[in-house]
Write a protein that holds these residues in place. Structure first.
Motif, PDB file in Angstrom:
ATOM      1  N   ARG A 136       5.738  37.272  89.721  1.00 18.94           N
ATOM      2  CA  ARG A 136       4.782  38.139  90.408  1.00 18.94           C
ATOM      3  C   ARG A 136       4.461  37.593  91.805  1.00 18.94           C
ATOM      4  O   ARG A 136       4.406  38.353  92.782  1.00 18.94           O
ATOM      5  CB  ARG A 136       3.509  38.268  89.572  1.00 18.94           C
ATOM      6  CG  ARG A 136       2.455  39.186  90.206  1.00 18.94           C
ATOM      7  CD  ARG A 136       1.323  39.477  89.246  1.00 18.94           C
ATOM      8  NE  ARG A 136       0.685  38.291  88.736  1.00 18.94           N
ATOM      9  CZ  ARG A 136       0.821  37.824  87.495  1.00 18.94           C
ATOM     10  NH1 ARG A 136       1.585  38.468  86.629  1.00 18.94           N
ATOM     11  NH2 ARG A 136       0.199  36.725  87.106  1.00 18.94           N
ATOM     12  N   GLU A 137       4.280  36.277  91.903  1.00 16.31           N
ATOM     13  CA  GLU A 137       3.998  35.659  93.193  1.00 16.31           C
ATOM     14  C   GLU A 137       5.190  35.800  94.138  1.00 16.31           C
ATOM     15  O   GLU A 137       5.017  36.071  95.337  1.00 16.31           O
ATOM     16  CB  GLU A 137       3.670  34.173  93.003  1.00 16.31           C
ATOM     17  CG  GLU A 137       2.937  33.534  94.166  1.00 16.31           C
ATOM     18  CD  GLU A 137       1.534  34.102  94.355  1.00 16.31           C
ATOM     19  OE1 GLU A 137       1.243  34.546  95.483  1.00 16.31           O
ATOM     20  OE2 GLU A 137       0.750  34.104  93.392  1.00 16.31           O
ATOM     21  N   ASN A 182       7.440  38.187  94.104  1.00 13.70           N
ATOM     22  CA  ASN A 182       7.525  39.595  94.518  1.00 13.70           C
ATOM     23  C   ASN A 182       6.506  39.916  95.613  1.00 13.70           C
ATOM     24  O   ASN A 182       6.823  40.610  96.588  1.00 13.70           O
ATOM     25  CB  ASN A 182       7.305  40.520  93.320  1.00 13.70           C
ATOM     26  CG  ASN A 182       8.452  40.479  92.336  1.00 13.70           C
ATOM     27  OD1 ASN A 182       9.593  40.191  92.714  1.00 13.70           O
ATOM     28  ND2 ASN A 182       8.184  40.776  91.077  1.00 13.70           N
ATOM     29  N   GLU A 183       5.285  39.418  95.452  1.00 12.51           N
ATOM     30  CA  GLU A 183       4.246  39.668  96.454  1.00 12.51           C
ATOM     31  C   GLU A 183       4.578  38.971  97.765  1.00 12.51           C
ATOM     32  O   GLU A 183       4.320  39.515  98.846  1.00 12.51           O
ATOM     33  CB  GLU A 183       2.893  39.202  95.918  1.00 12.51           C
ATOM     34  CG  GLU A 183       2.384  40.057  94.750  1.00 12.51           C
ATOM     35  CD  GLU A 183       1.086  39.525  94.167  1.00 12.51           C
ATOM     36  OE1 GLU A 183       0.601  38.483  94.656  1.00 12.51           O
ATOM     37  OE2 GLU A 183       0.561  40.154  93.228  1.00 12.51           O
ATOM     38  N   GLN A 233       7.339  41.043  99.431  1.00 15.65           N
ATOM     39  CA  GLN A 233       6.800  42.302  99.943  1.00 15.65           C
ATOM     40  C   GLN A 233       5.987  42.071 101.214  1.00 15.65           C
ATOM     41  O   GLN A 233       6.112  42.805 102.195  1.00 15.65           O
ATOM     42  CB  GLN A 233       5.939  42.973  98.873  1.00 15.65           C
ATOM     43  CG  GLN A 233       5.376  44.323  99.308  1.00 15.65           C
ATOM     44  CD  GLN A 233       4.548  44.972  98.203  1.00 15.65           C
ATOM     45  OE1 GLN A 233       4.312  44.382  97.165  1.00 15.65           O
ATOM     46  NE2 GLN A 233       4.103  46.189  98.437  1.00 15.65           N
ATOM     47  N   GLN A 234       5.153  41.045 101.191  1.00 18.16           N
ATOM     48  CA  GLN A 234       4.336  40.739 102.365  1.00 18.16           C
ATOM     49  C   GLN A 234       5.213  40.345 103.546  1.00 18.16           C
ATOM     50  O   GLN A 234       4.962  40.758 104.687  1.00 18.16           O
ATOM     51  CB  GLN A 234       3.359  39.605 102.059  1.00 18.16           C
ATOM     52  CG  GLN A 234       2.441  39.265 103.238  1.00 18.16           C
ATOM     53  CD  GLN A 234       1.662  37.982 103.004  1.00 18.16           C
ATOM     54  OE1 GLN A 234       2.236  36.955 102.653  1.00 18.16           O
ATOM     55  NE2 GLN A 234       0.353  38.057 103.178  1.00 18.16           N
ATOM     56  N   ARG A 263       0.576  32.007 100.846  1.00 22.96           N
ATOM     57  CA  ARG A 263       1.489  32.666  99.906  1.00 22.96           C
ATOM     58  C   ARG A 263       2.587  31.688  99.489  1.00 22.96           C
ATOM     59  O   ARG A 263       2.929  31.586  98.308  1.00 22.96           O
ATOM     60  CB  ARG A 263       2.105  33.910 100.550  1.00 22.96           C
ATOM     61  CG  ARG A 263       3.054  34.668  99.649  1.00 22.96           C
ATOM     62  CD  ARG A 263       2.338  35.296  98.486  1.00 22.96           C
ATOM     63  NE  ARG A 263       1.467  36.371  98.901  1.00 22.96           N
ATOM     64  CZ  ARG A 263       0.631  37.007  98.086  1.00 22.96           C
ATOM     65  NH1 ARG A 263       0.541  36.648  96.820  1.00 22.96           N
ATOM     66  NH2 ARG A 263      -0.149  37.971  98.537  1.00 22.96           N
TER      67      ARG A 263
END
Length: 237
Positions: A142-143, A145-146, A149-150, A208
């Protein structure tokens, strides 16, 4: 006649007892064979998982190193942010952008894990640890993917206005590749380091990367614990 009947009854009872004993022995042998086959299957499953987790450990150690390296480059850029123009060489700035100019995904294999043989493992501690490992893996994915995306929606689109990716690629281990060459545009990438918006973007980007690094370290620790438990179980068998 009574004597014969008594002998016949005793003989019949004896036969019944012998048949019952034979059935019990057969059932016992059958159960023993089934347990033996189950133990063999369990050992094979643990061995396959042991191999997969060791491969994943190597992949995560590599990811941990590369992500940590990216975080350090990001920190170097953040140290140059401010209203005054940086004194860094342009090639140095382009190199740093090249180092943080992508996202990192760990190649974690779950083929054996998803085969459905986990339930035959009799050691409950191994099953519990694997379940926890799967949960941590989901957090990492999940991290990742984020982060991706960012990066694509914010960082890349913003930097397109301030830097030349041709120069970045050329300064990132591509000088000997004829497909890469310096840009014909005269753009000073150091100017972006003076932008407040980019400072905020880099702050988010840095944290991130940091969170992804922490998730990777956590998954690596869980992997090592599972490997240790499986090694102990294999040594006992």
């Amino acid at each position: 006649m009574e004597n014969k009947s008594s002998k016949y009854i005793k003989y019949a009872i004896g036969e019944i007892i012998l048949v019952a004993i034979g059935i019990l022995i057969a059932l016992q042998v059958n159960n023993w064979n089934e347990n033996r086959q189950l133990r063999k299957l369990e050992k094979a499953s643990i061995t396959a998982l042991f191999s997969e987790f060791n491969s994943n450990k190597s992949a995560m150690e590599s990811c941990k190193y590369l992500i940590s390296d990216m975080r350090l480059y990001g920190d170097s850029i953040r140290m140059q942010l401010g209203p005054q123009k940086s004194n860094l060489e342009i090639e140095q700035v382009n190199h740093w952008f090249g180092e943080i100019g992508f996202t990192r995904r760990c190649e974690i294999s779950t083929d054996v894990l998803n085969s459905g043989n986990i339930n035959i493992i009799s050691n409950p501690e191994i099953r519990r640890k694997i379940s926890k490992w799967s949960s941590v893996l989901k957090d990492l994915e999940r991290e990742e993917n984020e982060w991706a995306q960012q990066f694509s929606s914010t960082i890349t689109s913003y930097l397109n206005k301030w830097i030349q990716w041709d120069d970045v690629d050329y300064n990132t281990d591509s000088r000997d590749d004829p497909r890469y060459f310096k840009s014909r545009f005269s753009i000073d990438p150091r100017v972006v380091l003076q932008q407040v918006e980019f400072s905020n973007i880099m702050n988010n980007h840095y944290w991130r990367i940091k969170r992804t690094e922490e998730r990777t370290i956590s998954l690596l620790q869980q992997t090592e614990e599972v490997i240790e438990l499986m090694q102990e179980e294999l040594d006992k068998q």
